[in-house]
Design an enzyme around this catalytic site. Structure first.
Site, PDB file in Angstrom:
ATOM      1  N   CYS A  64       0.859  -1.186   0.000  1.00 30.92           N
ATOM      2  CA  CYS A  64       0.000   0.000   0.000  1.00 30.92           C
ATOM      3  C   CYS A  64       0.893   1.232   0.000  1.00 30.92           C
ATOM      4  O   CYS A  64       1.497   1.562   1.023  1.00 30.92           O
ATOM      5  CB  CYS A  64      -0.932   0.008   1.214  1.00 30.92           C
ATOM      6  SG  CYS A  64      -2.015   1.453   1.265  1.00 30.92           S
TER       7      CYS A  64
ATOM      8  N   HIS B 246      -1.974  -5.870  -9.995  1.00 26.12           N
ATOM      9  CA  HIS B 246      -2.782  -4.813 -10.603  1.00 26.12           C
ATOM     10  C   HIS B 246      -3.122  -5.182 -12.041  1.00 26.12           C
ATOM     11  O   HIS B 246      -2.329  -5.824 -12.741  1.00 26.12           O
ATOM     12  CB  HIS B 246      -2.033  -3.476 -10.599  1.00 26.12           C
ATOM     13  CG  HIS B 246      -1.877  -2.894  -9.232  1.00 26.12           C
ATOM     14  ND1 HIS B 246      -2.767  -1.998  -8.698  1.00 26.12           N
ATOM     15  CD2 HIS B 246      -0.938  -3.100  -8.284  1.00 26.12           C
ATOM     16  CE1 HIS B 246      -2.380  -1.650  -7.486  1.00 26.12           C
ATOM     17  NE2 HIS B 246      -1.271  -2.323  -7.199  1.00 26.12           N
TER      18      HIS B 246
ATOM     19  N   GLU C 158     -10.013  -1.122  -5.569  1.00 23.97           N
ATOM     20  CA  GLU C 158      -9.048  -1.892  -4.797  1.00 23.97           C
ATOM     21  C   GLU C 158      -9.647  -3.166  -4.209  1.00 23.97           C
ATOM     22  O   GLU C 158     -10.826  -3.198  -3.844  1.00 23.97           O
ATOM     23  CB  GLU C 158      -8.485  -1.043  -3.650  1.00 23.97           C
ATOM     24  CG  GLU C 158      -7.605   0.103  -4.083  1.00 23.97           C
ATOM     25  CD  GLU C 158      -6.831   0.676  -2.922  1.00 23.97           C
ATOM     26  OE1 GLU C 158      -6.132  -0.105  -2.231  1.00 23.97           O
ATOM     27  OE2 GLU C 158      -6.924   1.898  -2.688  1.00 23.97           O
TER      28      GLU C 158
ATOM     29  N   CYS D 153      -4.823   5.494  -4.754  1.00 26.26           N
ATOM     30  CA  CYS D 153      -4.143   4.207  -4.561  1.00 26.26           C
ATOM     31  C   CYS D 153      -2.696   4.384  -4.997  1.00 26.26           C
ATOM     32  O   CYS D 153      -2.424   4.569  -6.191  1.00 26.26           O
ATOM     33  CB  CYS D 153      -4.831   3.109  -5.369  1.00 26.26           C
ATOM     34  SG  CYS D 153      -4.023   1.489  -5.238  1.00 26.26           S
TER      35      CYS D 153
ATOM     36  N   GLY E 259      -1.371   1.483  -7.043  1.00 24.43           N
ATOM     37  CA  GLY E 259      -2.068   1.552  -8.324  1.00 24.43           C
ATOM     38  C   GLY E 259      -1.509   2.642  -9.221  1.00 24.43           C
ATOM     39  O   GLY E 259      -1.414   2.471 -10.445  1.00 24.43           O
TER      40      GLY E 259
END
Length: 300
Positions: free
Chosen positions: A76, A163, A212, A221, A224
């Site tokens: 994260c 992802h 997410e 994100c 991301g």
């Protein structure tokens, strides 16, 4: 007596977290994670972060990540910046440059200010086994037929977590709420996936929305943003330094070359601090929240 469990409510570009000080506590149960993440009966957050003692000699602290359902997560980026800000405020870092242990490895941190925290996020991988993604094709761009009439062109990439990046003409009109859950439940991604929808505005600027795993669409994100930028950089569609605009704010991504680590820079903010009572099992907390709405002591 059990030491009370303290927490901080934080956010990075709108991606919000409950940060627990677990240096003298065990990991939160799934029920407690659900309660903490509840925006009506708990504190409210996208993810729960737990600060622990460092696991490697060079790190000043370690942290773990849980979804609202209590499932572990491996990466994260926005959360890493919040942990970095928490560590700085707690006096655990010897200076503005330090390292953190995360579930996906060791991250170097450069703390310039709360508006500019730079995290080394590791090297992105487009290897299908690393994501993982099930496909007989070993190319960067794949076409998935999710349902009748819905054919998507997807770029799989991992930045410590999986992802799927989808390029769109207008990110505001992207079918995030429909396609996100479909891809996450798809057999193409056996370990599920975070789904990003990216619009290229220029060589140095993109827009992004991310659905997410465990949280749904969030305001930002970090991993991301790294995944989307890396995918576009790898294909030569943007420069190696790019601004990523998300609904919660902007992040900066820098990736000098494909063999280097990718860097994420952005803000981290404290919202409030609080304490959970020493009797903090989820069942007792739920019962007491009904009769004691101010169970959580909040300090601005």
């Amino acid at each position: 007596m059990v030491k009370p469990l303290t927490f901080s409510k934080m956010h990075g570009a709108g991606n919000d977290f409950v940060v627990l000080d677990l240096r003298d506590h065990t990991a939160p149960s799934p029920a407690l994670c659900q309660l903490l993440a509840d925006r009506r009966r708990g504190v409210g957050c996208d993810l729960i972060l737990g600060v622990e003692a460092p696991r490697s000699p060079m790190a000043v602290a370690a942290y773990r990540i849980w979804t609202a359902n209590g499932l572990s997560s491996s990466q994260c980026g926005n959360g890493a910046r919040c942990i970095a800000a928490w560590v700085m405020r707690a006096g655990l870092a010897p200076g503005p440059d330090f390292t953190l242990d995360s579930p996906s490895g060791v991250h170097s941190v450069a703390f310039v200010s709360e508006d500019a925290i730079r995290i080394d996020m590791g090297r992105p991988s487009f290897d299908h086994d690393a994501v993982p993604v099930k496909s007989v094709l070993k190319q960067a761009h794949l076409s998935f037929d999710l349902s009748e009439g819905l054919l998507l062109s997807v770029s799989p990439v991992t930045i410590g977590n999986p992802h799927a990046v989808i390029e769109v003409n207008d990110v505001d009109a992207a079918p995030v709420a429909m396609v996100g859950p479909m891809l996450q439940a798809s057999p193409h991604f056996p370990d599920t996936v975070n789904v990003g929808f990216v619009e290229v505005l220029g060589r140095d600027h993109i827009r992004l929305r991310v659905f997410e795993f465990g949280a749904g669409e969030t305001l930002a994100c970090g991993s991301g943003a790294c995944a989307a930028a890396a995918s576009l950089m790898q294909r030569g569609l943007v420069d190696r330094s790019v601004r990523v605009s998300l609904r919660g704010g902007d992040l900066q991504i820098d990736w000098s070359d494909s063999q280097a680590s990718i860097a994420l820079t952005g803000p981290a903010r404290f919202v409030f601090d609080g304490v959970l009572s020493d009797d903090r099992t989820a069942e007792n907390l739920r019962a007491r929240l009904s009769s004691e709405p101010h169970l959580t002591e909040i300090h601005s």
